[in-house]
Design a protein around this motif. Structure first.
Motif, mmCIF file in Angstrom:
data_model
loop_
_atom_site.group_PDB
_atom_site.id
_atom_site.type_symbol
_atom_site.label_atom_id
_atom_site.label_comp_id
_atom_site.label_asym_id
_atom_site.label_seq_id
_atom_site.Cartn_x
_atom_site.Cartn_y
_atom_site.Cartn_z
ATOM 1 N N VAL A 17 4.005 10.090 9.538
ATOM 2 C CA VAL A 17 4.629 9.575 8.169
ATOM 3 C C VAL A 17 3.727 9.736 7.088
ATOM 4 C CG1 VAL A 17 5.704 7.914 6.998
ATOM 5 C CG2 VAL A 17 6.342 8.125 9.128
ATOM 6 N N LEU A 18 2.439 9.339 7.077
ATOM 7 C CA LEU A 18 1.469 9.513 6.005
ATOM 8 C C LEU A 18 1.171 11.245 5.824
ATOM 9 C CD1 LEU A 18 -1.239 6.724 6.873
ATOM 10 C CD2 LEU A 18 0.759 6.627 5.200
ATOM 11 N N ALA A 19 1.132 11.599 6.764
ATOM 12 C CA ALA A 19 0.948 13.400 6.550
ATOM 13 C C ALA A 19 2.052 13.896 6.108
ATOM 14 C CB ALA A 19 0.433 13.870 8.097
ATOM 15 N N SER A 20 3.469 13.492 6.346
ATOM 16 C CA SER A 20 4.509 14.093 5.763
ATOM 17 C C SER A 20 4.668 13.894 4.495
ATOM 18 C CB SER A 20 5.805 13.772 6.799
ATOM 19 O OG SER A 20 5.512 13.914 8.088
ATOM 20 N N ILE A 21 4.402 12.558 4.101
ATOM 21 C CA ILE A 21 4.475 12.214 2.654
ATOM 22 C C ILE A 21 3.368 13.061 1.919
ATOM 23 C CG2 ILE A 21 4.153 10.260 0.966
ATOM 24 C CD1 ILE A 21 5.339 8.493 3.011
ATOM 25 N N LEU A 23 0.665 -1.379 0.121
ATOM 26 C CA LEU A 23 -0.025 0.006 -0.137
ATOM 27 C C LEU A 23 0.812 1.116 -0.052
ATOM 28 C CD1 LEU A 23 -2.637 -0.917 2.606
ATOM 29 C CD2 LEU A 23 -2.918 -1.075 0.232
ATOM 30 N N TRP A 24 2.197 1.177 0.399
ATOM 31 C CA TRP A 24 3.029 2.421 0.639
ATOM 32 C C TRP A 24 3.127 2.813 -0.791
ATOM 33 C CZ3 TRP A 24 4.145 5.893 3.940
ATOM 34 C CH2 TRP A 24 4.072 5.418 5.526
ATOM 35 N N ALA A 25 3.494 2.239 -1.820
ATOM 36 C CA ALA A 25 3.907 2.714 -2.964
ATOM 37 C C ALA A 25 2.346 3.546 -3.707
ATOM 38 C CB ALA A 25 4.155 1.861 -4.023
ATOM 39 N N TRP A 26 1.299 2.700 -3.494
ATOM 40 C CA TRP A 26 0.280 3.023 -3.995
ATOM 41 C C TRP A 26 -0.218 4.621 -3.404
ATOM 42 C CZ3 TRP A 26 -2.026 3.747 -8.475
ATOM 43 C CH2 TRP A 26 -3.528 3.969 -8.178
ATOM 44 N N PHE A 27 0.154 4.437 -2.046
ATOM 45 C CA PHE A 27 -0.527 5.832 -1.221
ATOM 46 C C PHE A 27 0.670 6.985 -1.989
ATOM 47 C CE2 PHE A 27 0.291 9.006 2.019
ATOM 48 C CZ PHE A 27 -1.042 9.006 2.493
ATOM 49 N N VAL A 28 1.789 6.805 -2.151
ATOM 50 C CA VAL A 28 2.520 7.975 -2.646
ATOM 51 C C VAL A 28 2.248 8.273 -4.130
ATOM 52 C CG1 VAL A 28 4.816 8.360 -3.540
ATOM 53 C CG2 VAL A 28 4.638 6.899 -1.562
ATOM 54 N N ILE A 29 1.881 7.180 -4.881
ATOM 55 C CA ILE A 29 1.410 7.401 -6.307
ATOM 56 C C ILE A 29 0.080 8.400 -6.351
ATOM 57 C CG2 ILE A 29 0.473 6.657 -8.480
ATOM 58 C CD1 ILE A 29 2.466 4.430 -8.055
ATOM 59 N N LEU A 30 -1.038 7.981 -5.146
ATOM 60 C CA LEU A 30 -2.048 8.623 -5.027
ATOM 61 C C LEU A 30 -2.007 10.068 -4.785
ATOM 62 C CD1 LEU A 30 -4.464 5.754 -3.544
ATOM 63 C CD2 LEU A 30 -4.586 6.844 -6.007
ATOM 64 N N PRO A 45 -1.160 4.101 16.107
ATOM 65 C CA PRO A 45 -0.047 4.194 15.097
ATOM 66 C C PRO A 45 0.404 5.990 15.063
ATOM 67 C CG PRO A 45 -2.117 3.917 13.872
ATOM 68 C CD PRO A 45 -2.269 3.541 15.170
ATOM 69 N N TYR A 46 0.810 6.560 16.087
ATOM 70 C CA TYR A 46 1.008 7.821 15.939
ATOM 71 C C TYR A 46 2.117 8.243 14.777
ATOM 72 C CZ TYR A 46 -1.425 8.523 20.246
ATOM 73 O OH TYR A 46 -2.551 8.231 21.128
ATOM 74 N N SER A 47 3.297 7.493 14.948
ATOM 75 C CA SER A 47 4.319 7.436 13.951
ATOM 76 C C SER A 47 3.722 7.395 12.309
ATOM 77 C CB SER A 47 5.615 6.497 14.332
ATOM 78 O OG SER A 47 4.921 5.157 14.335
ATOM 79 N N LEU A 48 2.878 6.315 12.320
ATOM 80 C CA LEU A 48 2.280 6.064 10.765
ATOM 81 C C LEU A 48 1.592 7.244 10.443
ATOM 82 C CD1 LEU A 48 2.382 4.214 8.538
ATOM 83 C CD2 LEU A 48 0.275 3.076 9.660
#
Length: 392
Positions: A136-140, A91-98, A130-133
């Motif tokens: 990270v997601l918001a930062s990306i 899902l990480w790669a798809w999240f970045v592409i989205l 998952p605070y760290s997650l």
């Protein structure tokens, strides 16, 4: 342009880094999972890599279809392995592409991105919140949006810079054409001025020098045969020389400034006819505006040449000069009672050609016709310029 090239390098490095992460995940999956699960994961990642390195623009339909395909592959791998799967790496790669797609203001991509993010957060709940997650997601997400805006601004600046360079080149070409045109205009003005000076010399001084030459040739014979008459001829030569000198002064004065309007024409006609012993009838009908230097000069020179030709060739005793003005034109008429007849064609010498040329230069005309009782009639019509002052 340099910034655009730097961005292309950074984009290449980003794609390369993401591709290496995908290859690394493929290696880990191959070591920890069955071949069938790894194959499903491999097919999914191949789609990622294809989208990374191609310039294919995903539409809303493509986003929905691939998202459904992605979750189907995740469900299929979990169903085959019969045990929970860590699918966040998928899902990480798809999240970045989205995130990249949503930065282009596609609302569907943003909705799908939120769904993918929630699924990733849900998978991390087993180890606590998952605070760290989230960070990270918001930062990306915000980092990619900021990068995309920077890219758009950079693209706009690059296009504007290219347009400005084209405009600059066009201005340089226009400036060069203007310089060439200016040089041509200066050359044309110089040629026109030479022609005008030639006409001035011919109109004003030619007849004086012609008279001097003829009388001096006769003087050579008179000195031997008739000394008394020779003395009289010398006096005539002196008079012609003085008239020529006065004409030179008049021409020089005219090149600087001379009295314009009807008064200047009347003074010129009176001086020339008085010296030649001609009877002058000068008629100025109506009121007149201030014509301006160009019209004044043309009328002055045409009248001067006409009277000079009458003195030289017409054998006339009377000259009629008439000036009239309408709302659009000013007309000058010169008529004599000389020997010219309709049966004899008019010889268009340099003087007459120069009169016609002067009038045509300012879009006027100069015509010649025989008078019924004998003599030549010259009619000049000139358009009044827009800069003429109102009538008095």
């Amino acid at each position: 342009m340099q910034k655009s090239q730097d961005f292309s390098k950074y984009l290449f490095l980003f794609r390369l880094l993401l591709s290496m992460i995908i290859i690394y995940n493929l290696t880990i999956y191959y070591m920890d999972h069955s071949f069938l699960v790894w194959l499903i994961f491999f097919i999914t990642m191949c789609f990622y890599v294809a989208m990374l390195w191609s310039n294919f623009r995903l539409t809303i339909m493509h986003i929905v279809i691939f998202t459904v395909f992605l979750f189907s592959m995740i469900w299929l791998s979990a169903y085959i392995s019969k045990e929970p799967q860590d699918y966040n790496s998928v899902l990480w790669a798809w999240f970045v592409i989205l995130s990249f797609i949503s930065s282009r203001e596609q609302k569907v991509a943003t909705v799908v991105l939120i769904i993918v993010g929630l699924v990733m957060l849900n998978s991390g709940l087993d180890n606590g919140y998952p605070y760290s997650l989230i960070i990270v997601l918001a930062s990306i997400y915000f980092g990619i949006h900021s990068l995309s805006r920077y890219i758009r601004v950079l693209k706009i600046n690059s296009e504007q810079l290219t347009e400005l360079e084209q405009v600059h080149l066009e201005l340089q070409r226009t400036y060069k054409e203007l310089q060439d045109s200016t040089v041509q205009s200066i050359r044309y003005a110089a040629l026109t001025e030479r022609t005008r000076i030639a006409g001035e010399i011919h109109d004003g001084l030619g007849h004086h020098f012609t008279s001097l030459i003829v009388q001096m040739q006769a003087l050579k014979w008179m000195i031997k045969q008739d000394p008394d008459r020779a003395e009289s001829t010398v006096d005539q030569l002196l008079d012609v020389s003085r008239q020529g000198l006065a004409e030179v002064r008049s021409v020089v004065k005219d090149w600087s400034v001379h009295e314009g309007g009807v008064e200047g024409l009347q003074e010129l006609a009176s001086q020339i006819t008085h010296r030649a012993g001609l009877e002058l009838h000068f008629d100025s009908q109506g009121t007149f505006s201030i014509w301006g230097e160009v019209i004044d000069s043309v009328l002055y020179r045409v009248l001067q040449e006409s009277l000079t030709n009458i003195i030289r060739h017409a054998e006339a005793s009377t000259v009629d000069v008439t000036i009239t003005e309408t709302a659009q034109h000013v007309q000058l008429s010169i008529a004599d009672d000389g020997k010219y007849r309709r049966e004899h064609p008019l010889q268009y010498g340099f003087g007459i050609q120069n009169m016609i040329r002067r009038c045509e230069t300012i879009h006027g005309n100069c015509t010649f016709a025989a008078r019924p009782q004998g003599g030549l009639w010259i009619k000049v019509t000139l358009p009044l310029s827009n800069t003429s002052l109102p009538k008095n």
